[in-house]
Write a protein that holds these residues in place. Structure first.
Motif, mmCIF file in Angstrom:
data_model
loop_
_atom_site.group_PDB
_atom_site.id
_atom_site.type_symbol
_atom_site.label_atom_id
_atom_site.label_comp_id
_atom_site.label_asym_id
_atom_site.label_seq_id
_atom_site.Cartn_x
_atom_site.Cartn_y
_atom_site.Cartn_z
ATOM 1 N N GLN A 192 54.360 55.134 63.936
ATOM 2 C CA GLN A 192 54.985 55.970 64.950
ATOM 3 C C GLN A 192 54.424 57.384 64.974
ATOM 4 N N GLU A 193 53.815 57.845 63.875
ATOM 5 C CA GLU A 193 53.221 59.174 63.871
ATOM 6 C C GLU A 193 52.132 59.290 64.929
ATOM 7 N N TYR A 196 53.971 59.900 68.224
ATOM 8 C CA TYR A 196 54.481 61.266 68.258
ATOM 9 C C TYR A 196 53.356 62.254 68.531
ATOM 10 N N GLU A 200 52.853 64.871 71.658
ATOM 11 C CA GLU A 200 52.729 66.296 71.358
ATOM 12 C C GLU A 200 51.492 66.883 72.029
ATOM 13 N N PHE A 224 62.719 56.528 69.338
ATOM 14 C CA PHE A 224 61.818 57.634 69.001
ATOM 15 C C PHE A 224 62.082 58.915 69.789
ATOM 16 N N ARG A 227 63.361 62.400 67.951
ATOM 17 C CA ARG A 227 62.333 63.175 67.256
ATOM 18 C C ARG A 227 61.437 63.910 68.241
ATOM 19 N N ALA A 230 63.251 66.949 69.306
ATOM 20 C CA ALA A 230 63.200 67.978 68.272
ATOM 21 C C ALA A 230 61.864 68.706 68.288
ATOM 22 N N ARG A 231 60.823 68.014 68.724
ATOM 23 C CA ARG A 231 59.491 68.626 68.774
ATOM 24 C C ARG A 231 59.190 69.229 70.145
ATOM 25 N N GLU A 234 59.658 65.950 74.899
ATOM 26 C CA GLU A 234 60.386 64.815 75.461
ATOM 27 C C GLU A 234 59.755 64.379 76.780
#
Length: 461
Positions: A192-193, A196, A200, A224, A227, A230-231, A234
Motif C-alpha cells: 500500500q505504500e 500512497y 501523494e 486506505f 491515511r 491525513a496526508r 484525498e
C-alpha cells in the motif's frame, strides 16, 4: 487531443472476462506488458484485401451485428451516465487540462461503464496532455509500478531508480500527463505504500501528474482513504451504480443501430434481456453475452430449417425473438450457486482454486470436515507464486477474503472438529486461523466450472 503513447498490456479483465480498455482502441489481451496507452485504432475499415490483392467478402449483416455485440467492441457512444461524465469531465478540466495535478478514484461493479466512459471523455478532450494506462495486476514488486508508468511514457528506467525518476518527471515534464491505474486495489496489502506515494505525487505543488484509480471494490476507500486524508492527498470519489433497464436497452439498441436499421433482434427481446440483467447484476457485459448467444441460437435454428447446416457460407438473416433471449438467459445464468461463484473477484477465485488443490492432493476426504484456514492460506501463496501474476495478500487480508466469501454464501467458516484446543477462538486472536476450518457450501463441480471460465486459471486447473 491528448497525446498518447503506444504500449499494450493484459488486464485482469482478461482473467475476469471483462471488456478491454483503450482510448480509441481495445488493448490486446494476449501480451505480457502491464502498461498501455489509450491511443485509438478503432476506426472502421471500409475494405480489406488478402495477400494476393483480392477484396475480401463483406461480412453479412448478421455477422456484423454479432461483432458489435462483442465485449471487445468499443461502444459507438456513451448512453446515460450524465452525472458520471460531468464529474470526470470536471476533473480533467481542473487538473491535467490546466497542467495541474489531482487524483480521482472510480469504483463500481464490473460492466458498469467505468472505463468506457473515461475512454470516451479522454478522446473528446481537445487539450494537449499525455494519457497512459497501467494495469496493476501483473506487478509483483513495489518498484514495478513506477517503472511501468515511466515506460508507458517512453522513458527507460530501472526498478531501483524508477521512483526518483518519476518524482523528477512529475515536476519537470514539458507536457502534463494523466496516469490511469487499472485494478488499483492490487496495490493494496503489503504494497500500500506504493499507492500512497502515487497519490501523494499527484497532490504535490506544481506537479504535472493527474492520477485516476479504477477498481471494482466499493470499500477500497474505507481501507486506505483515512491515511490519504491525513496526508492531505484525498482523491475525488466517483461510484458507478449498476445499469438500469432503460440504460441497458438503449445501449443495446444503439449498438444495433450502428450497423443496421433492420430489426435483427426484436425490441421486446431486447427489453426482456435488459430487465433480467438489471434485476440481477446490472452488468452490461452479461447483456451483450445474452444477445450474442441468442443470435447464435437463432442462427442455428434458421440453418436447421433451411437444411444448410453443412454449408458455413450460407447467408442467413434470422430474427432473434423473445424465445431465443429466454433460452440464452437460462443457459448463461445457470443455478444460484453458479451466479454466486461468477460474482467472486479474482482473489476469491484463487482461494477456491487453492481449496481444490488441497482437496485433490489429500487421500482423506476433507470436504465434510473442512480445511484448516492456515493450510489453505499456505496453498494460496503457492498458487500465487505459480501464476506469477500478482503478489499474495497478507494473512489478515486473506481472512477478510474468506469472511466476504462466507457472507456471500459460498463457504462456511467454523471450528475445526479435531482442533488442538477443541474450541473456537476469536478471529482477531493470534493463532485463530489454525483453529478454524473452511467448508464449501457449493458443489465442487460448480467451483471447477467457474474456475475453468476464468482465462488465467483455466490452463492450470
Amino acid at each position: 487531443m491528448p497525446a498518447t503513447r503506444s504500449a499494450r498490456a493484459p488486464t485482469r479483465r482478461q482473467a475476469l472476462a471483462e471488456a478491454p480498455i483503450s482510448k480509441h482502441t481495445g488493448i490486446a489481451l494476449n501480451t505480457q506488458r502491464p502498461t498501455a496507452s489509450l491511443k485509438s485504432t478503432f476506426a472502421v475499415t471500409k475494405h480489406s484485401t488478402d495477400l494476393v490483392g483480392k477484396t475480401k467478402p463483406k461480412p453479412t449483416l448478421f455477422v456484423a451485428t454479432k461483432s458489435v455485440l462483442s465485449r471487445a467492441t468499443s461502444a459507438p457512444q456513451i448512453i446515460g451516465r450524465e452525472a458520471e461524465q460531468t464529474a470526470i469531465r470536471g476533473f480533467l478540466r481542473a487538473s491535467v487540462e490546466q497542467g495541474r495535478g489531482g487524483s480521482m478514484y472510480v469504483s463500481g461493479n464490473p460492466g458498469t461503464g467505468k472505463t468506457a466512459c473515461l475512454q470516451s471523455l479522454i478522446k473528446q478532450s481537445s487539450a494537449s496532455f499525455t494519457s497512459v494506462l497501467v494495469n496493476c495486476v501483473p506487478l509483483t514488486q513495489p518498484g514495478q509500478v513506477y517503472a511501468a508508468i515511466l515506460r508507458a511514457l517512453d522513458i527507460e528506467t530501472r526498478a531501483d531508480t524508477a521512483l526518483s525518476e518519476l518524482e523528477q518527471h512529475t515536476q519537470h515534464a514539458k507536457t502534463p500527463f494523466l496516469v490511469i491505474l487499472d485494478e488499483v486495489d492490487s496495490l493494496l496489502g503489503s504494497r500500500q505504500e506504493v499507492l500512497y506515494r502515487l497519490f501523494e505525487l499527484a497532490a504535490q505543488p506544481n506537479t504535472r501528474l493527474a492520477l485516476i484509480g479504477i477498481a471494482n471494490a466499493l470499500d477500497l476507500t474505507d481501507r486506505f482513504l483515512p491515511r490519504l486524508q491525513a496526508r492531505n492527498c484525498e482523491p475525488l470519489l466517483l461510484n458507478f451504480n449498476p445499469y438500469n433497464v432503460t440504460d441497458i436497452t438503449n445501449i443495446l439498441q444503439s449498438r444495433l443501430d450502428a450497423v443496421c436499421t433492420e430489426p435483427v433482434i426484436q425490441r421486446a427481446a431486447l427489453e426482456l434481456c435488459a430487465r433480467k440483467v438489471a434485476a440481477t447484476s446490472g452488468d452490461l457485459r452479461k447483456a451483450l453475452d445474452v444477445c450474442r448467444h441468442a443470435m447464435e441460437l437463432a442462427e442455428a435454428e434458421h440453418k436447421k430449417r433451411q437444411g444448410d447446416k453443412e454449408n458455413p457460407n450460407v447467408v442467413v438473416m434470422p430474427r432473434v425473438s423473445i424465445m431465443h433471449v429466454a433460452k440464452a438467459l437460462s443457459a448463461l445464468s445457470g443455478s444460484q450457486a453458479v451466479q454466486k461463484l461468477d460474482a467472486l473477484n479474482f482473489q476469491q477465485k484463487l482461494v477456491l482454486y487453492a481449496h481444490v488443490q488441497v482437496v485433490a492432493s489429500n487421500t482423506q476426504d476433507k470436504r465434510a470436515l473442512g480445511l484448516a484456514v492456515s493450510a489453505l492460506y499456505a496453498e494460496y501463496r503457492v498458487v500465487c507464486g505459480r501464476l506469477n501474476m500478482l503478489a499474495p495478500v497478507t494473512r489478515s487480508e486473506f481472512l477478510d477474503l474468506v469472511a466476504m466469501m462466507e457472507m456471500q454464501g459460498v463457504v462456511a467458516v467454523e471450528a475445526l472438529k479435531n482442533g488442538r484446543r477443541g474450541g473456537r477462538r476469536a478471529t482477531g486472536c493470534p493463532g485463530a486461523a489454525d483453529d478454524r476450518a473452511l467448508r464449501l457450501l457449493v458443489d465442487e463441480s460448480d467451483v471447477r466450472r467457474a474456475l475453468s471460465n476464468t482465462p488465467a486459471l483455466a490452463p492450470i486447473l
